[in-house]
Design an enzyme around this catalytic site. Structure first.
Site, PDB file in Angstrom:
ATOM      1  N   HIS A  79      -4.029  27.307   3.221  1.00 20.87           N
ATOM      2  CA  HIS A  79      -2.807  26.520   3.181  1.00 20.87           C
ATOM      3  C   HIS A  79      -3.150  25.037   3.162  1.00 20.87           C
ATOM      4  CE1 HIS A  79      -0.022  29.898   4.798  1.00 20.87           C
ATOM      5  NE2 HIS A  79      -0.134  29.923   3.494  1.00 20.87           N
ATOM      6  N   LYS A  98      -7.026  23.234   3.760  1.00 20.80           N
ATOM      7  CA  LYS A  98      -7.897  23.095   2.578  1.00 20.80           C
ATOM      8  C   LYS A  98      -9.239  22.458   2.950  1.00 20.80           C
ATOM      9  CE  LYS A  98      -4.791  23.983  -0.904  1.00 20.80           C
ATOM     10  NZ  LYS A  98      -4.345  25.339  -0.672  1.00 20.80           N
ATOM     11  N   THR A 103      -6.546  31.296  -4.741  1.00 23.39           N
ATOM     12  CA  THR A 103      -5.311  30.741  -5.268  1.00 23.39           C
ATOM     13  C   THR A 103      -5.670  29.404  -5.922  1.00 23.39           C
ATOM     14  OG1 THR A 103      -4.864  29.968  -3.014  1.00 23.39           O
ATOM     15  CG2 THR A 103      -3.693  31.941  -3.750  1.00 23.39           C
ATOM     16  N   THR A 133      -6.928  25.939  -3.981  1.00 22.88           N
ATOM     17  CA  THR A 133      -8.132  26.258  -3.210  1.00 22.88           C
ATOM     18  C   THR A 133      -9.304  26.508  -4.153  1.00 22.88           C
ATOM     19  OG1 THR A 133      -6.802  27.205  -1.421  1.00 22.88           O
ATOM     20  CG2 THR A 133      -9.131  27.844  -1.514  1.00 22.88           C
ATOM     21  N   GLY A 166      -0.249  29.764  -4.202  1.00 23.68           N
ATOM     22  CA  GLY A 166       0.370  30.733  -3.297  1.00 23.68           C
ATOM     23  C   GLY A 166       1.879  30.821  -3.400  1.00 23.68           C
ATOM     24  N   ASP A 177      -0.432  34.479  -3.852  1.00 25.45           N
ATOM     25  CA  ASP A 177      -0.645  35.405  -2.738  1.00 25.45           C
ATOM     26  C   ASP A 177      -0.355  36.835  -3.182  1.00 25.45           C
ATOM     27  OD1 ASP A 177      -1.187  33.207  -1.121  1.00 25.45           O
ATOM     28  OD2 ASP A 177       0.820  33.158  -0.245  1.00 25.45           O
ATOM     29  N   ASP A 191      -1.954  28.222   8.226  1.00 27.98           N
ATOM     30  CA  ASP A 191      -1.586  27.279   9.280  1.00 27.98           C
ATOM     31  C   ASP A 191      -0.446  27.857  10.104  1.00 27.98           C
ATOM     32  OD1 ASP A 191      -0.949  25.165  10.883  1.00 27.98           O
ATOM     33  OD2 ASP A 191      -0.759  23.705   9.273  1.00 27.98           O
ATOM     34  N   ARG A 228      -0.189  42.228   5.281  1.00 23.63           N
ATOM     35  CA  ARG A 228       0.139  43.646   5.467  1.00 23.63           C
ATOM     36  C   ARG A 228      -0.678  44.528   4.538  1.00 23.63           C
ATOM     37  NH1 ARG A 228       5.106  43.470   4.040  1.00 23.63           N
ATOM     38  NH2 ARG A 228       5.829  42.795   6.075  1.00 23.63           N
TER      39      ARG A 228
END
Length: 161
Positions: free
Chosen positions: A18, A22, A44, A47, A65, A70, A90, A106
């Site tokens: 995030h 970074k 992503t 990054t 993201g 994501d 974060d 998940r």
């Protein structure tokens, strides 16, 4: 009983950080540069771009993201195409794409993928001797559980007050 299989040549590692993380990701990747070069890296957009430009790492980049990156990585995990997730998120900052973040975490847990959410855990994972050993793949869709076990009835559940 040991299984005599060849060790993997390298792992497929997804890297996500995030905005406020970074710099942490860059510092972590620089610290572990020698270890990361032996693996296939995915990230992503921002990054991945930072890791490519600052460290010269070859990285396959997905969307940002909040714009589906994501979810793209989550889909790769579900297809068995990612072996490890380093996700420096974060927890103190709200994110408009929070449902995507939760879905990614998940699916990684459901698919039995190691996840590092901070630099300390990422260091432990990337330097683990298990990185060079065969990992037993597990496909949750192919393993519905015991066929002879019926779901518990409400009466069979013990409740503690």
């Amino acid at each position: 009983m040991a299984i005599d299989l060849p060790a993997p040549a390298g792992r497929r590692i997804a890297l996500i950080a995030h905005d406020n993380k970074k710099q942490d990701m860059l510092e972590w990747a620089e610290y572990n540069l020698a270890l990361l070069t032996g693996h296939e890296l995915f990230a992503t957009a921002t990054t991945g771009r930072i890791l490519q430009e600052q460290l010269g790492l070859p990285v396959t980049c997905f969307r940002s993201g909040p714009f589906g990156g994501d979810q793209q990585i989550g889909a790769r995990i579900a297809e068995g195409e990612i072996d490890l997730l380093v996700f420096l998120w974060d927890p103190l900052e709200p994110h408009p794409h929070d449902p995507d973040v939760k879905a990614l975490l998940r699916v990684a847990v459901v698919c039995n993928i190691p996840i590092a959410c901070n630099r300390a855990t990422a260091d432990f994972l990337i330097s683990s001797p298990l990185m060079g050993r065969i990992h037993q793949p597990w496909d949750p869709a192919a393993d519905p559980g015991p066929a002879d076990q019926a779901p518990a009835s409400p009466a069979a559940v013990t409740r503690i007050a």
